[in-house]
Design an enzyme around this catalytic site. Structure first.
Site, PDB file in Angstrom:
ATOM      1  N   CYS A   1      63.559   9.658  44.742  1.00 29.84           N
ATOM      2  CA  CYS A   1      63.692   8.393  43.996  1.00 29.84           C
ATOM      3  C   CYS A   1      63.318   7.183  44.830  1.00 29.84           C
ATOM      4  CB  CYS A   1      65.111   8.248  43.462  1.00 29.84           C
ATOM      5  SG  CYS A   1      65.505   9.550  42.297  1.00 29.84           S
TER       6      CYS A   1
ATOM      7  N   HIS B   1      66.391   0.900  41.682  1.00 27.41           N
ATOM      8  CA  HIS B   1      66.110   2.218  41.109  1.00 27.41           C
ATOM      9  C   HIS B   1      67.036   2.432  39.912  1.00 27.41           C
ATOM     10  CE1 HIS B   1      65.406   6.368  40.551  1.00 27.41           C
ATOM     11  NE2 HIS B   1      66.564   6.775  41.047  1.00 27.41           N
TER      12      HIS B   1
ATOM     13  N   ASN C   1      66.183   7.999  34.222  1.00 31.04           N
ATOM     14  CA  ASN C   1      65.756   8.038  35.620  1.00 31.04           C
ATOM     15  C   ASN C   1      64.420   8.791  35.713  1.00 31.04           C
ATOM     16  OD1 ASN C   1      65.417   8.458  38.343  1.00 31.04           O
ATOM     17  ND2 ASN C   1      67.506   9.183  38.724  1.00 31.04           N
TER      18      ASN C   1
END
Ligand code: UT7
Length: 329
Positions: free
Chosen positions: A116, A256, A286
């Protein structure tokens, strides 16, 4: 001579058409819309459907859009860096495949796997090739097809992730805008909490690994959550202190998009009002390496030259960090 900065001269994003809603997930696993919304902030996510549709298909859409928008010929690109954990194949790198598909012939290209945090690591790497003078036009791509490694019988992970990505074009700039600073971190101890067990050299694919469902994302959410808040907040503060930034003179924080509760905790820790924080987790979930460029793409019309922007992320590895840039247009 004025200092050369690596500045973003264009951004583009792409999410697949198919919308997987919380309501549809309710029919697949033992979950409910209320739990997903209150525990994660996600309402829906996008899924790339179709046979042999690897993540490179997202890259093709993104790079073609970016080249057209910035009026750039594929021949002008010197370097393509692709951040992803869901490459089309274990090798070659997906950056190589995307370049072939879009007709980028004069560039070298490679992937970066920092989960990520991949876009932060790739962006910082790409910027070095510009400031060193080695490259004039660099594309940094962040994208994932998380649906390819998600077990849609595991409610702990399948409600969180989605597919999508985006890219920026980096070029040299002498106007004191562009990449300014980064604080990047990694710690392999985190591998125990977030990983895919099989398919690598440690545990190659076998009937046993498939039966044991070891080709899917494994996450122990609670420790990851804690480390994410801590890691993003501390690097955010370090970069702010080093560059005399405060919540007043920073225009945007781009976090994020892993969990709305993580985003608000990080914003609170660094004293940012939510009006300055980019959030689109409700629409896309996500998308791993895709979240940061997807935010920049969506907010681009509201950004102004000189805006102070902080990108921050945390992910598998563990990897984490914060990048400080000044918007260039
Ligand atoms: O992007 C890379 C980094 N990743 C992250 O930053 C993710 C960090 N972690 C998280 O965002 C959160 O830990 C999760 C969203 C993954 C999970 O949220 P949580 O508040 O930590 O829930 P939990 O795992 O502690 O589970 C709480 C309860 C459990 O039930 P019991 O044991 O209390 O009866 C779970 O079984 O919620 C249950 N649960 C669910 N219930 C309905 C877990 N997943 C679901 C679900 N629907 N999808």
């Amino acid at each position: 001579m004025r200092k050369i900065h690596a500045a973003i001269s264009g951004v583009y994003g792409y999410v697949p058409d198919y919308i997987l809603t919380n309501q549809e997930l309710e029919t697949m696993v033992d979950t409910n819309d209320e739990w997903i919304r209150t525990r994660t902030g996600i309402n829906e996510r996008r899924i790339l459907k179709g046979k042999e549709m690897g993540v490179s298909e997202i890259g093709v859409k993104v790079i073609n859009g970016l080249l057209e928008k910035t009026n750039t010929s594929p021949d002008e690109i010197d370097l393509v860096i692709c951040a992803t954990v869901t490459g089309d194949m274990v090798f070659p790198d997906t950056a190589n495949i995307v370049c072939d598909k879009v007709g980028i012939k004069n560039a070298f290209s490679f992937d970066i796997n920092a989960a990520c945090s991949g876009f932060l690591f790739a962006f910082t790497t790409g910027a070095q090739f510009i400031t060193s003078g080695m490259c004039k036009k660099v594309i940094v791509l962040g994208m994932d097809k998380m649906s390819s490694i998600i077990d849609y019988e595991d409610r702990a992970t399948c409600v969180i992730f989605g597919d999508g990505g985006g890219a920026v074009l980096l070029e040299p700039n002498e106007e004191e805008v562009g990449f300014i600073d980064a604080e990047l971190k990694s710690n392999g101890v985190g591998r125990h909490y977030l990983h895919m067990k099989a398919g690598g050299s440690f545990k190659p694919a076998s009937i046993e690994t498939i039966t044991a469902k070891e080709h899917y994302v494994y996450q122990d959410g609670k420790p990851v959550f804690k480390h994410a808040v801590r890691g993003m907040s501390s690097t955010l503060k370090t970069v702010m202190q080093r560059n005399n930034l405060s919540s007043e003179n920073v225009h945007w924080v781009v976090p994020h998009q892993a969990n709305m509760r993580i985003i608000t905790a990080v914003a609170n820790a660094a004293d940012f009002p939510m009006e300055k924080v980019m959030v689109n987790i409700h629409k896309y979930g996500n998308t791993t390496a895709g979240t940061l460029p997807l935010c920049l793409w969506e907010w681009e019309p509201r950004l102004n030259k000189g805006d102070n922007i902080l990108l921050t992320a945390f992910g598998g590895g563990f990897t984490w960090g914060t990048v400080y840039l000044k918007w260039a247009y």
